[in-house]
Scaffold this motif. Structure first.
Motif, PDB file in Angstrom:
ATOM      1  N   ASP A 129       0.838  -1.194   0.000  1.00  0.00           N
ATOM      2  CA  ASP A 129       0.000   0.000   0.000  1.00  0.00           C
ATOM      3  C   ASP A 129       0.874   1.247   0.000  1.00  0.00           C
ATOM      4  O   ASP A 129       2.054   1.208   0.384  1.00  0.00           O
ATOM      5  CB  ASP A 129      -0.874   0.036   1.261  1.00  0.00           C
ATOM      6  CG  ASP A 129      -1.664  -1.237   1.480  1.00  0.00           C
ATOM      7  OD1 ASP A 129      -1.985  -1.903   0.475  1.00  0.00           O
ATOM      8  OD2 ASP A 129      -1.960  -1.552   2.651  1.00  0.00           O
ATOM      9  N   VAL A 130       0.287   2.365  -0.395  1.00  0.00           N
ATOM     10  CA  VAL A 130       0.928   3.660  -0.202  1.00  0.00           C
ATOM     11  C   VAL A 130      -0.086   4.611   0.420  1.00  0.00           C
ATOM     12  O   VAL A 130      -1.293   4.509   0.170  1.00  0.00           O
ATOM     13  CB  VAL A 130       1.493   4.270  -1.515  1.00  0.00           C
ATOM     14  CG1 VAL A 130       2.548   3.375  -2.124  1.00  0.00           C
ATOM     15  CG2 VAL A 130       0.378   4.549  -2.513  1.00  0.00           C
ATOM     16  N   GLY A 131       0.414   5.524   1.243  1.00  0.00           N
ATOM     17  CA  GLY A 131      -0.409   6.606   1.752  1.00  0.00           C
ATOM     18  C   GLY A 131      -0.334   7.782   0.801  1.00  0.00           C
ATOM     19  O   GLY A 131       0.657   7.958   0.088  1.00  0.00           O
ATOM     20  N   SER A 137       2.821  10.675  -2.545  1.00  0.00           N
ATOM     21  CA  SER A 137       2.584   9.354  -1.975  1.00  0.00           C
ATOM     22  C   SER A 137       3.745   8.991  -1.053  1.00  0.00           C
ATOM     23  O   SER A 137       4.879   9.412  -1.287  1.00  0.00           O
ATOM     24  CB  SER A 137       2.459   8.292  -3.082  1.00  0.00           C
ATOM     25  OG  SER A 137       1.335   8.534  -3.901  1.00  0.00           O
ATOM     26  N   PHE A 138       3.458   8.218  -0.014  1.00  0.00           N
ATOM     27  CA  PHE A 138       4.520   7.763   0.887  1.00  0.00           C
ATOM     28  C   PHE A 138       4.304   6.289   1.192  1.00  0.00           C
ATOM     29  O   PHE A 138       3.197   5.757   1.073  1.00  0.00           O
ATOM     30  CB  PHE A 138       4.547   8.598   2.167  1.00  0.00           C
ATOM     31  CG  PHE A 138       3.343   8.431   3.063  1.00  0.00           C
ATOM     32  CD1 PHE A 138       3.328   7.491   4.082  1.00  0.00           C
ATOM     33  CD2 PHE A 138       2.215   9.223   2.887  1.00  0.00           C
ATOM     34  CE1 PHE A 138       2.221   7.338   4.910  1.00  0.00           C
ATOM     35  CE2 PHE A 138       1.098   9.080   3.707  1.00  0.00           C
ATOM     36  CZ  PHE A 138       1.104   8.135   4.720  1.00  0.00           C
ATOM     37  N   ALA A 139       5.375   5.628   1.590  1.00  0.00           N
ATOM     38  CA  ALA A 139       5.312   4.184   1.836  1.00  0.00           C
ATOM     39  C   ALA A 139       5.493   3.820   3.300  1.00  0.00           C
ATOM     40  O   ALA A 139       5.213   2.683   3.677  1.00  0.00           O
ATOM     41  CB  ALA A 139       6.383   3.469   1.012  1.00  0.00           C
ATOM     42  N   GLY A 222      -4.238  -2.722   3.335  1.00  0.00           N
ATOM     43  CA  GLY A 222      -5.215  -1.734   2.905  1.00  0.00           C
ATOM     44  C   GLY A 222      -5.617  -0.750   3.977  1.00  0.00           C
ATOM     45  O   GLY A 222      -6.577   0.009   3.791  1.00  0.00           O
ATOM     46  N   LEU A 223      -4.885  -0.729   5.101  1.00  0.00           N
ATOM     47  CA  LEU A 223      -5.224   0.148   6.222  1.00  0.00           C
ATOM     48  C   LEU A 223      -4.052   1.031   6.606  1.00  0.00           C
ATOM     49  O   LEU A 223      -2.882   0.671   6.413  1.00  0.00           O
ATOM     50  CB  LEU A 223      -5.624  -0.686   7.442  1.00  0.00           C
ATOM     51  CG  LEU A 223      -6.910  -1.508   7.345  1.00  0.00           C
ATOM     52  CD1 LEU A 223      -7.033  -2.437   8.551  1.00  0.00           C
ATOM     53  CD2 LEU A 223      -8.129  -0.600   7.238  1.00  0.00           C
ATOM     54  N   LEU A 224      -4.375   2.191   7.167  1.00  0.00           N
ATOM     55  CA  LEU A 224      -3.394   3.059   7.797  1.00  0.00           C
ATOM     56  C   LEU A 224      -3.489   2.861   9.306  1.00  0.00           C
ATOM     57  O   LEU A 224      -4.584   2.752   9.852  1.00  0.00           O
ATOM     58  CB  LEU A 224      -3.668   4.521   7.458  1.00  0.00           C
ATOM     59  CG  LEU A 224      -3.608   4.895   5.977  1.00  0.00           C
ATOM     60  CD1 LEU A 224      -4.237   6.265   5.748  1.00  0.00           C
ATOM     61  CD2 LEU A 224      -2.168   4.876   5.474  1.00  0.00           C
ATOM     62  N   ASP A 225      -2.353   2.797   9.988  1.00  0.00           N
ATOM     63  CA  ASP A 225      -2.329   2.677  11.446  1.00  0.00           C
ATOM     64  C   ASP A 225      -1.972   4.035  12.041  1.00  0.00           C
ATOM     65  O   ASP A 225      -1.028   4.687  11.597  1.00  0.00           O
ATOM     66  CB  ASP A 225      -1.311   1.621  11.868  1.00  0.00           C
ATOM     67  CG  ASP A 225      -1.802   0.215  11.563  1.00  0.00           C
ATOM     68  OD1 ASP A 225      -2.075  -0.520  12.517  1.00  0.00           O
ATOM     69  OD2 ASP A 225      -1.934  -0.124  10.368  1.00  0.00           O
ATOM     70  N   THR A 288      -4.992   9.467   2.847  1.00  0.00           N
ATOM     71  CA  THR A 288      -5.777   8.330   2.384  1.00  0.00           C
ATOM     72  C   THR A 288      -4.815   7.218   1.960  1.00  0.00           C
ATOM     73  O   THR A 288      -3.601   7.427   1.894  1.00  0.00           O
ATOM     74  CB  THR A 288      -6.680   8.713   1.202  1.00  0.00           C
ATOM     75  OG1 THR A 288      -5.879   9.253   0.144  1.00  0.00           O
ATOM     76  CG2 THR A 288      -7.711   9.748   1.632  1.00  0.00           C
ATOM     77  N   VAL A 289      -5.369   6.033   1.671  1.00  0.00           N
ATOM     78  CA  VAL A 289      -4.535   4.894   1.310  1.00  0.00           C
ATOM     79  C   VAL A 289      -4.898   4.395  -0.075  1.00  0.00           C
ATOM     80  O   VAL A 289      -6.074   4.384  -0.460  1.00  0.00           O
ATOM     81  CB  VAL A 289      -4.662   3.762   2.364  1.00  0.00           C
ATOM     82  CG1 VAL A 289      -6.061   3.186   2.394  1.00  0.00           C
ATOM     83  CG2 VAL A 289      -3.626   2.672   2.138  1.00  0.00           C
TER      84      VAL A 289
END
Length: 318
Positions: A129-131, A137-139, A222-225, A288-289
């Motif tokens: 995934d990327v944010g 975008s960030f990884a 698929g999630l951001l923590d 967002t992701v």
């Protein structure tokens, strides 16, 4: 069949930050010799500039037919290449050259040139995934507050000589700063207010020095923590740090959440960072992701969820 599993060796490009590399000619010889010895064509070479830290160069490489892009530089170079390659079938390979290299540290990509090349030549790959923040975008991680203050206060010369330990001095300068006043909204649920020192949103869980902040973070779920850190005193900082180091389920002064959309709004402009690289301060940070948007070269076998096993064995491929 993608380029990395095709019998035909992939066309590649190297996006390099010349400021981070002591000897560009030696780097070029080393990379070219390693690739051509395996029957790969010579890579294209594209240098970053102050105006463009790598996104334009990586996009140009894709237009010119590259199927794999090496990012050789610090966190800013890697993040710029992530931005350009997310959503494509072009693979990203990380050749660490800076002092941070958070993506390499989190995903077991190695900390030196030989290991990085070995990872690529092994042929392992993984979609992560990327944010997304605006057009970037960030990884690894995004943050607002103390973590960005720490980065801003860390001396580049110290980073060059003592590595991640230089961040400790930057952190000490801001331990007694006033907390922020923020409103946090997660996935459209009712927003809540906090007075934290920092809010960190991670795709993976490890900070500089191998410290694991977000124990459940996975790069392809698929999630951001989200971690909301709210220490008030030095004793609070010590308790929080001790809890993180011991990897307790509950850490004092830290709340954790998961979401696909995170919006942090502060009453005043705050320092902000993406993947260890400062961006302009602001009152808002909307993240967002994009699930499994980035094809990344990784060590084989990719059995550990974090891929944080010893990638040094890949250097034997050279």
């Amino acid at each position: 069949m993608d380029a990395l599993t095709s019998p035909r060796p992939p066309r590649s490009a190297v996006v390099v930050n010349p400021v981070k590399v002591p000897d560009l000619d030696e780097l070029r010889r080393t990379v070219t010799d390693a690739l051509t010895a395996r029957g790969w064509p010579e890579p294209m070479w594209l240098e970053t500039t102050v105006e463009d830290p790598g996104a334009g160069q990586a996009a140009q490489a894709v237009r010119d037919g590259a199927e794999l892009v090496f990012a050789c530089g610090g966190d800013g170079t890697v993040m710029a290449c992530v931005t350009a390659l997310a959503g494509t079938d072009v693979a990203l390979a990380v050749l660490p050259a800076g002092t941070g290299n958070l993506l390499a540290a989190n995903l077991g990509l190695g900390s030196d040139l030989a290991t990085g090349l070995g990872v690529v030549l092994q042929g392992g790959r993984r979609r992560i995934d990327v944010g997304v923040v605006g057009d970037r975008s960030f990884a690894v991680m995004a943050g607002m507050g103390f973590d960005a203050h720490m980065l801003d206060a860390t001396n580049d010369t110290a980073k060059k000589h003592i590595g991640w330990l230089a961040y400790v001095a930057g952190a000490l300068r801001h331990l007694r700063d006033r907390p922020m006043r923020v409103r946090i909204a997660l996935d459209g649920r009712p927003a809540f207010t906090r007075r934290p020192r920092t809010v960190i949103v991670g795709n993976v869980g490890r900070l500089q020095g191998g410290i694991r902040l977000l124990d459940e973070a996975q790069p392809d779920d698929g999630l951001l923590d989200v971690a909301v850190l709210s220490p008030r005193t030095l004793r609070d900082w010590l308790a929080l740090g001790w809890g993180v180091l011991r990897r307790k389920n509950t850490v004092a002064r830290m709340e954790t959440y998961t979401a696909t959309r995170v919006e942090i709004t502060s009453k005043r402009a705050q320092p902000r960072q993406l993947d260890g690289d400062l961006i302009e301060p602001g009152r808002n940070l909307l993240i967002t992701v994009r699930p499994r948007a980035l094809l990344l070269c990784v060590p084989q076998p990719a059995t550990d969820p974090d891929l944080a096993h010893d990638a040094a064995r890949a250097a034997d491929a050279l």
